[in-house]
Design an enzyme around this catalytic site. Structure first.
Site, PDB file in Angstrom:
ATOM      1  N   CYS A 206     -44.523  93.847  35.839  1.00  0.00           N
ATOM      2  CA  CYS A 206     -44.692  92.491  36.372  1.00  0.00           C
ATOM      3  C   CYS A 206     -43.856  91.521  35.545  1.00  0.00           C
ATOM      4  O   CYS A 206     -43.757  91.666  34.327  1.00  0.00           O
ATOM      5  CB  CYS A 206     -46.160  92.073  36.326  1.00  0.00           C
TER       6      CYS A 206
ATOM      7  N   CYS B 266     -48.886  93.267  42.712  1.00  0.00           N
ATOM      8  CA  CYS B 266     -49.321  94.604  42.314  1.00  0.00           C
ATOM      9  C   CYS B 266     -48.104  95.521  42.473  1.00  0.00           C
ATOM     10  O   CYS B 266     -47.023  95.058  42.836  1.00  0.00           O
ATOM     11  CB  CYS B 266     -50.540  95.091  43.101  1.00  0.00           C
TER      12      CYS B 266
ATOM     13  N   CYS C 205     -49.943  96.088  37.509  1.00  0.00           N
ATOM     14  CA  CYS C 205     -48.514  96.413  37.420  1.00  0.00           C
ATOM     15  C   CYS C 205     -47.999  96.411  35.994  1.00  0.00           C
ATOM     16  O   CYS C 205     -46.836  96.740  35.748  1.00  0.00           O
ATOM     17  CB  CYS C 205     -47.672  95.517  38.319  1.00  0.00           C
TER      18      CYS C 205
END
Length: 128
Positions: free
Chosen positions: A86, A8, A82
């Protein structure tokens, strides 16, 4: 050994709760890691509190930035809010969990998020 990386943004709430559940529920049969794209200085104290309520202590967990070593150590990458920050590595299984961020949320809302995370972790572990 299979491995899961929970990601996250701040690695202070959702991913830490997910890692706590996964460690508890997998019985050391799965490598469990977590990280964030912009790690916080410390774990969310409300996340620690709601996990402690159900007997899981995540107070010693430390937010960390994900890196290639973490990504390469696992088979499954679970992202939680995210988005484009990410990482993506071909060949890995990716799962996105659109969960609310517990940061700044009241205790009852963080409990709801915790319970949703537990359900998702339980399902994921059953698939491995």
């Amino acid at each position: 050994m299979s491995g899961i990386l929970f990601l996250c943004i701040h690695n202070a709430g959702r991913s830490q709760m997910a890692a706590g559940f996964a460690r508890e529920l997998s019985g050391d049969k799965v490598l469990i890691l977590s990280g964030g794209s912009e790690p916080a200085d410390k774990i969310n104290s409300v996340a620690v509190e709601v996990m402690r309520e159900i007997g899981i202590d995540i107070s010693s967990y430390v937010p960390q930035k994900y890196n290639d070593e973490l990504l390469n150590a696992v088979d499954v990458v679970v992202t939680m809010g995210c988005g484009d920050t990410c990482p993506y590595i071909p060949g890995k299984r990716y799962v996105d969990w659109p969960l609310d961020d517990p940061k700044g949320q009241p205790l009852d809302e963080v409990r709801r998020i915790r319970d949703e995370i537990k359900n998702r972790v339980t399902e994921l572990l059953a698939q491995l």
